[in-house]
Design an enzyme around this catalytic site. Structure first.
Site, short mmCIF file in Angstrom:
data_model
loop_
_atom_site.label_atom_id
_atom_site.label_comp_id
_atom_site.label_asym_id
_atom_site.label_seq_id
_atom_site.Cartn_x
_atom_site.Cartn_y
_atom_site.Cartn_z
N CYS A 134 0.83 -1.21 0.00
CA CYS A 134 0.00 0.00 0.00
C CYS A 134 0.86 1.25 0.00
O CYS A 134 1.41 1.65 1.03
CB CYS A 134 -0.93 -0.01 1.21
SG CYS A 134 -1.94 1.47 1.35
N CYS A 137 -0.34 4.12 2.22
CA CYS A 137 -0.08 3.92 3.66
C CYS A 137 1.40 4.14 3.97
O CYS A 137 1.73 4.78 4.96
CB CYS A 137 -0.43 2.49 4.09
SG CYS A 137 -1.91 1.81 3.37
N ASP A 138 2.27 3.58 3.16
CA ASP A 138 3.69 3.50 3.55
C ASP A 138 4.64 4.34 2.70
O ASP A 138 5.83 4.44 3.02
CB ASP A 138 4.14 2.03 3.50
CG ASP A 138 3.34 1.16 4.46
OD1 ASP A 138 2.98 1.68 5.54
OD2 ASP A 138 3.06 0.00 4.14
#
Ligand code: NDP
Length: 311
Positions: A134, A137-138
């Site tokens: 993701c 997200c990261d």
């Protein structure tokens, strides 16, 4: 047989948020947590984009807080996996893997989706420490660094262009000589100067160092499948974007889903094609896949279940 006004299947942000709203509406929901209590967020480290956590929070810790908040209002949260559902008549009969059977007046499906990985041992080793599924997200952790995305569909194209804004360089590794992504996304990828597409290329191994709990990914060994030539790229982040599998096996043939297995909900609603059954979170969303959007649809599902029961 146990009766419930509201059965929630799944325990990611969607399931727990549905549980908070449903308990506050006196639906006394029963939640079965499923295979992975807490959902996909339990496989991430820091969550920095969920409002309300200005310092960020670990994914597993955040999901524990969601659970506690639902329990505070009386949600009955249980360990167990739903294995069968009869959607032909209400209340819906649902079987759980511990042998329990329930009759549920409404069901909220929040079983999520599972990111597909390549299946390499080295990929497993660096999960949560260099390997991610993701970018939203990261990606932030790789600001100014070199990273790679593997895949050739819309997700890979989106993740690559998202990362290109943050990172120094993005390699897009694709196993064929043509992207599967939509034309518009292909153009975006091909016109972004810091994305380099590595065509006909497969990943052999991900390399780096692991010292105790510290993981430092520093490259990937790739192979061109036309020439069989092996080469290494120096990267610090490796993003897998080869698709997700929605966890909908038990609903096949029972609820309307698209060709890839995502449940179809009515526009501006979480209602499925069966009145009384609602779907929230990634199980019905292949576009956003965020904790906050899953939580939002979880709230919608509980509100809709309450209204449905009141009608
Ligand atoms: P897709 O199934 O469309 O694409 C998966 C990609 O990964 C393909 O290019 C495939 O290669 C590659 N792949 C699959 N398995 C492997 C493997 N083992 N090793 C290497 N490569 C592999 O998945 P997406 O997640 O990209 O998209 C899913 C759906 O969601 C699509 O319908 C897409 O259009 C949609 N979507 C739409 C978006 C939007 O509209 N904004 C955003 C994101 C997704 P190959 O091409 O060779 O099969």
């Amino acid at each position: 047989m146990e009766n419930t006004k509201c059965l929630i299947i799944g325990s990611g942000p969607a399931g727990y948020t549905a549980a908070i709203y449903a308990s506050r509406a006196d639906l006394n929901p029963i939640v079965y947590q499923g295979m992975e209590p807490g959902g996909q967020l339990t496989t991430t480290t820091e969550v920095d984009n969920f409002p309300g956590y200005p310092e960020g929070i670990d994914g597993p810790a955040m999901m524990e807080q969601f659970q506690k908040q639902a329990e505070r209002f009386g949600a009955d949260i249980r360990w167990g996996v739903a294995t069968e559902i009869d959607t032909t008549q209400r209340p819906f009969k649902v079987k759980i893997d511990d042998g329990n059977e329930l009759l549920a007046e409404t069901v909220i499906i929040a079983t999520g989706a599972t990111a597909k990985y390549l299946g390499l041992e080295s990929e497993e080793k660096f999960k949560g420490g260099g390997v991610s599924a993701c970018a939203t997200c990261d990606g932030f952790f790789y600001k100014g660094k070199d990273v790679a995305v593997v895949g050739g569909g819309d997700t890979a194209a989106e993740e690559a262009t998202y990362l290109a804004n943050l990172c120094n360089k993005v390699y897009l590794i694709h196993r064929r000589d043509q992207l599967r992504a939509s034309k518009a996304m292909q153009n975006k990828v091909l016109n972004t100067p810091n994305i380099e597409v590595l065509w006909d290329t497969e990943v052999k191994e991900i390399v780096g160092e692991v010292k105790g709990f510290t993981k430092a990914l520093n490259g990937a060994i790739l192979v061109n499948n036309k020439t069989n030539k092996e080469f290494k790229i120096d990267i610090e982040g490796f993003f897998v974007a080869i698709g997700h599998k929605p966890n909908t096996d038990i609903f096949k043939g029972k609820l309307e889903m698209d060709e890839t297995g995502y449940l179809i909900t009515k526009p501006d609603s979480t209602a499925t094609n069966v009145p009384g059954i609602f779907a929230a979170g990634d199980v019905q969303d292949k576009h956003y896949r965020q904790a906050i959007t899953a939580a939002g649809t979880g709230a919608m599902a509980a509100i809709e279940a309450e209204r449905f029961l009141g009608e």
